[in-house]
Design an enzyme around this catalytic site. Sequence first.
Site, PDB file in Angstrom:
ATOM      1  N   TYR A  98       0.855  -1.189   0.000  1.00 30.59           N
ATOM      2  CA  TYR A  98       0.000   0.000   0.000  1.00 30.59           C
ATOM      3  C   TYR A  98       0.885   1.231   0.000  1.00 30.59           C
ATOM      4  O   TYR A  98       1.876   1.286   0.737  1.00 30.59           O
ATOM      5  CB  TYR A  98      -0.885   0.013   1.263  1.00 30.59           C
ATOM      6  CG  TYR A  98      -1.663   1.310   1.419  1.00 30.59           C
ATOM      7  CD1 TYR A  98      -2.955   1.416   0.926  1.00 30.59           C
ATOM      8  CD2 TYR A  98      -1.095   2.429   2.039  1.00 30.59           C
ATOM      9  CE1 TYR A  98      -3.669   2.598   1.039  1.00 30.59           C
ATOM     10  CE2 TYR A  98      -1.789   3.616   2.148  1.00 30.59           C
ATOM     11  CZ  TYR A  98      -3.079   3.696   1.649  1.00 30.59           C
ATOM     12  OH  TYR A  98      -3.783   4.871   1.751  1.00 30.59           O
ATOM     13  N   GLU A 183      -3.453   7.500  -4.220  1.00 28.93           N
ATOM     14  CA  GLU A 183      -3.258   6.218  -3.526  1.00 28.93           C
ATOM     15  C   GLU A 183      -3.135   5.051  -4.499  1.00 28.93           C
ATOM     16  O   GLU A 183      -3.831   5.004  -5.506  1.00 28.93           O
ATOM     17  CB  GLU A 183      -4.461   5.985  -2.598  1.00 28.93           C
ATOM     18  CG  GLU A 183      -4.453   4.655  -1.869  1.00 28.93           C
ATOM     19  CD  GLU A 183      -5.764   4.401  -1.121  1.00 28.93           C
ATOM     20  OE1 GLU A 183      -5.905   4.899   0.002  1.00 28.93           O
ATOM     21  OE2 GLU A 183      -6.641   3.714  -1.680  1.00 28.93           O
TER      22      GLU A 183
END
Length: 367
Positions: A98, A183
């Site tokens: 992530y 993101e």
Amino acid sequence: MVDFLEYEGKELFKRYGIPVPNFHVIRAPEDVPEFNGRMVVKAQVPTGGRGKRGGVRIVNSRDEAIKAIQEISQISFDGFKPEAFVLEDAVNVKRELYISVTLDRSVELPIVLASAEGGVDINSVPQEKIYRHAINPFVGVTQYLKRELSSFLGLSSEKAEQLGKILEGLYKIYDEMDASLAEINPLADTDSGLLALDSKITIEDDALFRHKDITPKYYILDPVEREAKEKGLAFVKLEGDIGIIANGAGLNMATIDLIALNGGKPADFFDLGGTDDPQKVVDALRLASKVTHKVLFVNIFGGVTKCDTVARGIVQAFKELKPSFKLVVRVRGANEDEGRRILEENGIRSLLNLDEAVKEVIRLAGE
Ligand code: GDP
Ligand code: MN
């Protein structure tokens, strides 16, 4: 806030040097090409958690892909039906990482967030497994940050090099696009390198005037937010169960604060602004009935916006809508007597005192 669809974000990633799998954008079943091997079909909706709700499927042929598209088309994702699909090469993922760049309001700086445990369960990853590092906007992404992050994620030197470029691209997107979030989740760690399997990009809508290339077709607003904009109302969605309609940003803010101080949770607020138009009140109530859950608090300080105009709007809206939430009205100022009389004649009680009104709102929300 303006959320990009996954493929819009991935097109941006390509422009900023972030590697993504080969993909096609599919708008109708006939757009699906013949293919060999494994591919992934993904619903394009401006909301997350598609994987967990059946919006991401692995397929092995054109027929399977078309069938998956037809099935996913039936799913509603937080009220959004997919209007397009991504069909992309499936990759063998060794680890799901992530990484994001976002604004940390507490330090008033952009920060990098990262984890070696990315993927669909990112929200339950414990704090100590999340890397955080603020970026000085005058300096940007440093060599030190890149090295520290690569070592935190346990990457080989070759992949560390790649990660550095990805981080630079992500920060550039954040900076140049006026994003509040850029993101990648998951960033796939594969035998042939790192690949962004998903994208989430949120743009600050107050900065949209600086990005003329982002046309309204390019982004999707929350449907209520979009309608509010069209009707000339300022609308902000929050997370609680008490809706607010007030006139003027100051009174809206003060109302939110008072409700929060008394232990309530505002769900949303509509600013009527400084107009004296009953239709605006009707529009605001109609939109509020789509988002407010328990209690709606109409708080008016009459000036340009007259209390009797607001009362007429409320009465009309209630006749049309028959909403399920409870209503508390407080009117004060220009034409307050006339306003209260109109409300009373229609069986709607109103209050003059703000403190009392807020307490009543809290009481009803707790019922
Ligand atoms: P989200 O659930 O809306 O965030 O959608 P994602 O695009 O992140 O997809 C959800 C999950 O599907 C990912 O975390 C991966 O585990 C899986 N996934 C997506 N694309 C691929 C792929 O190409 N290969 C494999 N093996 N898994 C994938
Ligand atoms: Mn994802």
